[in-house]
Design a protein around this motif. Structure first.
Motif, PDB file in Angstrom:
ATOM      1  N   UNK A 147      33.406  38.745  38.201  1.00 16.81           N
ATOM      2  CA  UNK A 147      33.877  40.076  38.241  1.00 16.81           C
ATOM      3  C   UNK A 147      35.039  40.355  37.239  1.00 16.81           C
ATOM      4  N   UNK A 148      35.972  39.085  37.076  1.00 14.95           N
ATOM      5  CA  UNK A 148      37.186  39.565  36.545  1.00 14.95           C
ATOM      6  C   UNK A 148      36.996  39.316  34.871  1.00 14.95           C
ATOM      7  N   UNK A 173      34.811  40.893  32.914  1.00 11.47           N
ATOM      8  CA  UNK A 173      34.015  42.001  32.417  1.00 11.47           C
ATOM      9  C   UNK A 173      34.755  42.604  31.125  1.00 11.47           C
ATOM     10  N   UNK A 174      34.066  43.114  30.068  1.00 10.94           N
ATOM     11  CA  UNK A 174      34.747  43.818  29.318  1.00 10.94           C
ATOM     12  C   UNK A 174      34.979  42.854  28.131  1.00 10.94           C
ATOM     13  N   UNK A 175      35.830  43.471  27.519  1.00 12.52           N
ATOM     14  CA  UNK A 175      36.305  42.502  26.015  1.00 12.52           C
ATOM     15  C   UNK A 175      37.553  41.698  26.736  1.00 12.52           C
ATOM     16  N   UNK A 233      41.520  43.222  41.679  1.00 17.10           N
ATOM     17  CA  UNK A 233      40.600  44.013  40.702  1.00 17.10           C
ATOM     18  C   UNK A 233      41.428  45.285  40.812  1.00 17.10           C
ATOM     19  N   UNK A 286      39.385  41.969  45.911  1.00 16.33           N
ATOM     20  CA  UNK A 286      39.114  43.413  45.697  1.00 16.33           C
ATOM     21  C   UNK A 286      40.463  44.105  45.390  1.00 16.33           C
ATOM     22  N   UNK A 288      40.641  42.909  27.805  1.00 16.93           N
ATOM     23  CA  UNK A 288      40.576  43.765  29.243  1.00 16.93           C
ATOM     24  C   UNK A 288      40.730  42.527  30.343  1.00 16.93           C
ATOM     25  N   UNK A 309      41.011  40.105  51.791  1.00 18.69           N
ATOM     26  CA  UNK A 309      40.347  41.022  50.412  1.00 18.69           C
ATOM     27  C   UNK A 309      40.898  40.667  49.387  1.00 18.69           C
ATOM     28  N   UNK A 356      29.905  37.357  31.362  1.00 18.98           N
ATOM     29  CA  UNK A 356      30.296  38.713  32.119  1.00 18.98           C
ATOM     30  C   UNK A 356      29.274  39.459  33.111  1.00 18.98           C
ATOM     31  N   UNK A 363      44.292  45.339  38.530  1.00 17.98           N
ATOM     32  CA  UNK A 363      43.984  45.152  37.093  1.00 17.98           C
ATOM     33  C   UNK A 363      43.468  46.313  36.577  1.00 17.98           C
ATOM     34  N   UNK A 364      42.563  46.989  37.457  1.00 19.62           N
ATOM     35  CA  UNK A 364      42.173  48.405  37.022  1.00 19.62           C
ATOM     36  C   UNK A 364      43.103  49.422  36.817  1.00 19.62           C
ATOM     37  N   UNK A 370      32.392  49.274  31.825  1.00 17.26           N
ATOM     38  CA  UNK A 370      32.112  48.114  31.859  1.00 17.26           C
ATOM     39  C   UNK A 370      33.428  47.280  31.588  1.00 17.26           C
ATOM     40  N   UNK A 371      34.008  46.425  32.293  1.00 19.32           N
ATOM     41  CA  UNK A 371      35.271  45.895  32.113  1.00 19.32           C
ATOM     42  C   UNK A 371      36.423  46.838  32.908  1.00 19.32           C
TER      43      UNK A 371
END
Lengths: 283, 436
Positions: B97-98, B100-102, B75, B72, B105, B69, B391, B78-79, A38-39
């Motif tokens: 979608x951007x 998500x998480x803490x 993202x 995508x 992140x 795109x 989120x 970022x990942x 997640x994230x």
């Protein structure tokens, strides 16, 4: 430099790229499928939970059913059409057959997104060519019972010409003497087709069936643009479902699990087909 | 065997040297701003602005990239932690979608303090900051407001003796426009419809829900999509499509809908500012036949507009020089003249109130029979509804599509469809790690 090392140096770039962009992601996706992601960075080890979730996920089964439907439709409709086209266009007496061959082959040169846009217009309820010809107002893409057949037909248009080329190549490699011998034995056109053409085309048929099945299970661009998986989830395919979880929901662990489920399904079906066709069997 | 000499060795070494150079660009790029955008119209707009920024900042180079795109690829950057731009646009339907998480992140720079330091917080339409904010922190500058109006065929209204001023509420709309839904050919289906509402996509329902004061989440992250407001809105929406047969089940951006407008089958469209320019472009034949009125309110005296769509500019955490990136973001998004030029082409109203005094917004618009569209839009803009990001936004939005489809097509009742949706969204929340 010693010549015996030379091949390794030439092969090194390929293996370096293959290792970085194929092997590593492949193995990392196995690891990922055991995590809840997640994230951007947050990963929690969950063991086999993603597989349990997959089995209990009704949408996964819907996507699998839709994908299998498309694959079966492709096999049962597209391949006979491709073979029929190949038989027609292998006839030496047909005038302009190269033009026909190019015409039937050309859809595969167009991107899937563009084909989807064309079929979106063709299938429109009020203004689409299909309904104009039929004199109907059928909602091809809005009716959950019709959307998959509509996708299969679009798939036939896109891929039949491509597979036709394989069949054409196969037909051209059949020795003429076999037909002459069959004719001497009193075989008509149908018997020649069944007892000469089909057996001689068996390796080509095996190849086309297996690659079409693999391609069908990877269906993405056509429904993604044409229907967005709708109406409801009536045209959701497995790769679309994977994409949604991977790139829209950033649920990479679950997406990896869907990916591996897809790989296993394709692998099993391919092995069954290889055995049925006896692809690697000598003679 | 052929003797290859040192060729393989040289070839191998070249590859080994080139690989890291390609992957890890080692040059100092702190004076270069890479800006990703997703639309050709945005590209044209910013291309014209870059020379002025570069002239004002000697030594700085802005690289504009039109990316297909985009979301995508952003993202993926970022990942992986590399390969992202200094600045990027993000479209409103993809922004969830951007987040998500803490907080740590999130790939965008928190702009809250910078916006406050500049003293421009109040300059913006407040509701327009909300979609780009999470937990009270702002991660992007809004590019637009996108107030929604009702585009209607005033020539048909006139002929039918309907006074648009008499349509103040949605109930008025139903009563006044019912005679327009005629069935001349006797096939049981109207031959013309007062409005277009999608039975498969959630966009139209979503904007009506926001107008009615509803949403997916409340300010505390609670799921409110099954409350009374949402249920009554969806019931009304479905009644327009089914029982009343006042709405044609088409989506506004489909080519078929433009064709139906040309034929006079569609007499009304829920139209944000940008959509009116789409109509001008794709249905030029109807020039002078359309006019735009405020949306009918849900209750007398209440909100007469909504919002649909949007884009933000964000500074990414991969920016080597975030201060310079912020300077460009302000420059690109807050120049009066550039915003006025954009309005001429797209009818898009800027989110900055001070920009609305530009005379361009008082120009009569020939496509709308000389109506002063800009002023109508800026009058409505401060009243657009906001909504809270979350989120689980991406998943919830996807499930909303299914709920609207099921309700509009009679598979579930509106209450049942929304209750099922809310249950699924709550389950998402319970099963996942939240942004703290």
């Amino acid at each position: 430099m010693k010549p015996r090392y030379a091949p390794y140096f030439f092969l090194a770039p390929f293996f370096a790229l293959f290792g970085v962009f194929m092997v590593y992601p492949l193995f990392d996706s196995i690891r990922l499928s055991t995590y809840s992601v997640r994230g951007m960075q947050n990963q929690t080890f969950v063991g086999l939970e993603n597989i349990e979730r997959l089995i209990a996920d009704p949408l996964f089964w819907t996507a699998l059913w839709n994908t299998a439907y498309f694959a079966a439709g492709s096999l049962l409709l597209q391949l006979p059409v491709a073979l029929a086209l190949a038989l027609l266009l292998s006839n030496a007496r047909l005038k302009g057959r190269n033009l026909f061959r190019l015409s039937f082959f050309s859809p595969v040169l167009i991107s899937g997104v563009f084909i989807a846009v064309i079929f979106y217009l063709l299938y429109d309820r009020r203004y689409g060519l299909v309904n104009r010809v039929l004199g109907s107002e059928i909602q091809w893409l809005q009716d959950p019972d019709l959307v998959m057949p509509a996708l299969v037909l679009a798939g036939v248009w896109r891929w039949a010409g491509f597979n036709m080329v394989y069949f054409l190549a196969g037909l051209q490699s059949i020795r003429q003497e076999l037909y002459e011998a069959a004719a001497v034995d009193g075989a008509g056109p149908w018997q020649s087709f069944v007892h000469v053409t089909i057996p001689a085309l068996k390796p080509v048929i095996a190849f086309v069936v297996i690659t079409s099945m693999i391609g069908s299970f990877q269906l993405f661009d056509l429904p993604y643009v044409l229907t967005e998986g709708g109406p409801g989830n009536a045209s959701m395919t497995m790769v679309m479902y994977l994409y949604k979880h991977g790139f829209e929901f950033i649920n990479l662990g679950y997406a990896a699990t869907i990916g591996w489920a897809l790989a296993v399904i394709i692998g099993v079906i391919s092995i069954i087909q290889v055995r049925l066709f006896g692809v690697f069997r000598e003679n | 065997m052929i003797h290859l000499g040192k060729a393989p060795l040289i070839f191998g070494l070249l590859f080994l040297l080139a690989f890291p150079v390609i992957v890890f660009r080692g040059d100092d790029r702190s004076d270069t701003l890479e800006f990703w955008i997703f639309a050709q119209t945005h590209y044209d707009e910013f291309s014209a602005r870059i020379p002025a920024f570069e002239a004002a900042h000697p030594g700085v180079k802005v690289e504009l990239r039109l990316i297909s795109k985009l979301h995508d690829k952003l993202l993926a950057a970022f990942l992986s932690g590399i390969g992202g731009p200094d600045l990027s646009e993000v479209e409103i339907s993809s922004v969830g979608r951007f987040f998500k998480g803490t907080k740590e992140e999130i790939g965008f720079v928190d702009l809250t303090d910078r916006i406050e330091r500049e003293g421009i917080t109040d300059e913006f339409v407040q509701a327009r900051l909300a979609p780009w904010s999470l937990g009270g922190r702002i991660y992007g500058l809004p590019r637009d407001v996108h107030p929604v109006m009702l585009l209607y065929r005033h020539d048909v209204y006139e002929k039918a003796g309907i006074d648009p001023a008499s349509i103040e509420t949605w109930d008025d709309f139903v009563r006044e426009t019912r005679p327009l839904a005629r069935d001349d050919d006797g096939d049981g289906q109207p031959d013309q419809y007062p409005i277009m509402l999608s039975a498969h996509k959630p966009g139209h329902f979503w904007l009506m829900l926001l107008q009615n004061g509803g949403g997916m989440f409340d300010e505390n992250g609670g799921v409110i999509i099954d409350n009374d407001i949402a249920v009554s809105t969806l019931e009304f929406y479905c009644s327009l499509l089914n029982e009343e047969q006042l709405a044609i089940p088409e989506f506004s951006q489909d080519p078929a809908s433009y064709a139906a407008m040309k034929e006079g089958i569609i007499l009304g469209v829920l139209a944000p500012d940008w959509y009116i320019s789409f109509a001008r472009r794709f249905v030029p034949e109807l020039e002078g036949k359309w006019r735009a009125m405020p949306l009918p309110a849900w209750r007398e005296g209440e909100r007469r507009t909504s919002t649909w769509g949007g884009t933000m500019i964000a500074v990414t955490r991969q920016a080597e020089n975030p201060d310079l990136a912020w300077e460009f973001a302000k420059f690109a998004y807050m120049d009066d003249e550039a915003l006025a030029n954009r309005y001429r082409k797209t009818f898009i109203i800027p989110p900055i109130r001070s920009a609305w005094s530009n005379p361009v917004y008082t120009e009569p618009e020939a496509y709308l029979d000389g109506q002063v569209l800009g002023r109508s839009l800026t009058d409505l803009a401060p009243d657009i509804p906001g909504f809270y990001l979350n989120p689980y936004w991406a998943e919830a939005n996807d499930l909303l599509r299914q709920a609207v489809y099921e309700a509009a097509n009679g598979i579930r009742t509106p209450a049942d469809a929304l209750s099922h949706l809310a249950e699924q969204v709550r389950a998402l929340r319970n099963n996942t790690t939240e942004t703290e």
